[in-house]
Design a protein around this motif. Structure first.
Motif, PDB file in Angstrom:
ATOM      1  N   ASP A  83      82.014  22.079  35.758  1.00  0.00           N
ATOM      2  CA  ASP A  83      81.396  21.261  36.802  1.00  0.00           C
ATOM      3  C   ASP A  83      82.401  20.728  37.806  1.00  0.00           C
ATOM      4  OD1 ASP A  83      82.613  19.495  35.089  1.00  0.00           O
ATOM      5  OD2 ASP A  83      80.823  18.293  34.690  1.00  0.00           O
ATOM      6  N   PRO A 160      78.256  28.821  40.744  1.00  0.00           N
ATOM      7  CA  PRO A 160      78.406  29.527  39.469  1.00  0.00           C
ATOM      8  C   PRO A 160      79.047  30.886  39.709  1.00  0.00           C
ATOM      9  CG  PRO A 160      76.161  29.751  40.250  1.00  0.00           C
ATOM     10  CD  PRO A 160      76.852  28.840  41.230  1.00  0.00           C
ATOM     11  N   ILE A 196      72.994  27.112  41.170  1.00  0.00           N
ATOM     12  CA  ILE A 196      73.008  26.344  39.929  1.00  0.00           C
ATOM     13  C   ILE A 196      71.574  25.974  39.595  1.00  0.00           C
ATOM     14  CG2 ILE A 196      73.774  24.195  38.856  1.00  0.00           C
ATOM     15  CD1 ILE A 196      76.263  24.350  40.677  1.00  0.00           C
ATOM     16  N   THR A 200      74.260  20.365  35.266  1.00  0.00           N
ATOM     17  CA  THR A 200      75.690  20.656  35.181  1.00  0.00           C
ATOM     18  C   THR A 200      76.357  19.804  34.109  1.00  0.00           C
ATOM     19  OG1 THR A 200      76.214  19.038  36.899  1.00  0.00           O
ATOM     20  CG2 THR A 200      75.772  21.294  37.617  1.00  0.00           C
ATOM     21  N   PHE A 205      78.292  27.054  32.748  1.00  0.00           N
ATOM     22  CA  PHE A 205      78.263  28.331  33.457  1.00  0.00           C
ATOM     23  C   PHE A 205      77.529  29.425  32.681  1.00  0.00           C
ATOM     24  CE2 PHE A 205      82.037  28.162  36.684  1.00  0.00           C
ATOM     25  CZ  PHE A 205      81.287  27.333  37.499  1.00  0.00           C
ATOM     26  N   ASN A 208      73.828  28.792  32.720  1.00  0.00           N
ATOM     27  CA  ASN A 208      73.317  29.014  34.072  1.00  0.00           C
ATOM     28  C   ASN A 208      73.115  30.505  34.341  1.00  0.00           C
ATOM     29  OD1 ASN A 208      73.018  27.196  36.690  1.00  0.00           O
ATOM     30  ND2 ASN A 208      73.806  29.178  37.357  1.00  0.00           N
TER      31      ASN A 208
END
Length: 306
Positions: A83, A160, A196, A200, A205, A208
């Motif tokens: 993040d 991302p 995203i 977060t 990641f 996501n």
């Protein structure tokens, strides 16, 4: 082509380069010393614009290939936060229908901070020694100052992996069926708007990307940029400017994303010198340096797993 790189005055020492990474970042045993945090992505690579076959006979441009990839944070910290903005990387091992291998290694930087492998070792050593040593290095290397100024001015919006563009940095050759070479650099640009889509946090990641894959297409287009006659093809610290011929040569579509423990990417060595027929490495000595240090790193980290 214009070669703006001065020949390195010393033979690249893979051990010295590897030691410089360890001194700068420390050691996480069994893990890569650079791009330490990452996860695996699996999918396919397929050709897009047939114009690329005018320049290259590579089988990656004539049929669908399978891909094992790894996306990562640049640097050797064991667990940098997802993040917070940072430089990222992506490596791909492409296996064609006839079993040919093609390896790609990219970063989100637009060009390299220095021109030679010797300068790169000295940069790592200066960073490990502290701010004063890094300032002294910058005072002697205008290309490093240009790199810092350029990249510090870029948009730092958090994106991302699937919303990020990755660049080759070094120059390669496309080779046609008659053996004619065309110098080029390339990037992998998101095919669509991938944002995203989860809350977060320090390690969001992977979640996501999994959600974006499940809800639609996650893919990157391989954009080939052909060199102009005055481009510095052997100096990765020189950015190409002005109009160039570009070709959307292919598309990497992600089908699954998983932790390294569940995927196939952890044991791979993303050596940029492993190329399919229809490609050739340029004479850029930084490519050889990367290949040597990656090989040494792979041997060391894999031995730590046994």
């Amino acid at each position: 082509m214009k070669d703006a790189t001065l020949a390195s005055s010393a033979v690249f020492d893979a051990e010295e380069g590897f030691d410089a990474f360890e001194k700068l970042f420390g050691v996480t045993k069994g893990k890569r010393r650079n791009h330490t945090k990452g996860f695996c992505v699996e999918g396919i690579f397929a050709p897009v614009d047939p114009r690329v076959r005018t320049y290259s006979s590579s089988p990656i441009f004539s049929g669908t290939s399978t891909v094992v990839a790894r996306v990562s944070h640049k640097g050797g910290k064991a667990n940098p936060r997802d993040d917070q903005y940072g430089l990222l990387g992506m490596g791909l091992e492409i296996t064609t229908a006839n079993g040919d291998l093609h390896v790609i290694g990219m970063n989100t930087e637009h060009f390299f901070p220095v021109a030679t492998s010797r300068d790169f070792i000295e940069l790592l050593q200066a960073k490990a020694a502290g701010p004063d040593a890094t300032k002294a290095f910058a005072a002697q290397h205008p290309e490093f100052r240009a790199y810092k100024n350029y990249h510090e001015a870029l948009d730092k919006t958090l994106r991302p992996y699937e919303g990020t563009t990755f660049n080759s940095l070094n120059t390669f050759y496309l080779v046609d069926a008659e053996g004619k070479k065309s110098a080029m650099r390339f990037s992998f640009q998101p095919s669509g708007e991938q944002e995203i889509v989860v809350d977060t946090h320090a390690d969001f990641f992977l979640e996501n990307m999994q959600k974006n894959i499940n809800e639609g297409s996650v893919s990157w287009d391989m954009i080939v940029t052909l060199a102009n006659p005055d481009d510095a093809i052997l100096d990765p610290s020189k950015q190409w400017s002005g109009d160039h011929v570009t070709i959307t040569a292919g598309r990497f579509t992600a089908q699954n994303a998983m932790p390294e423990s569940d995927g196939q990417c952890d044991r791979l060595n993303f050596d940029p010198m492993v190329l399919s027929e229809g490609f050739a490495p340029s004479e850029d000595p930084m490519l050889r340096a990367r290949s040597m240090i990656y090989a040494l790193g792979a041997v060391k980290r894999l031995s730590e797993k046994d």
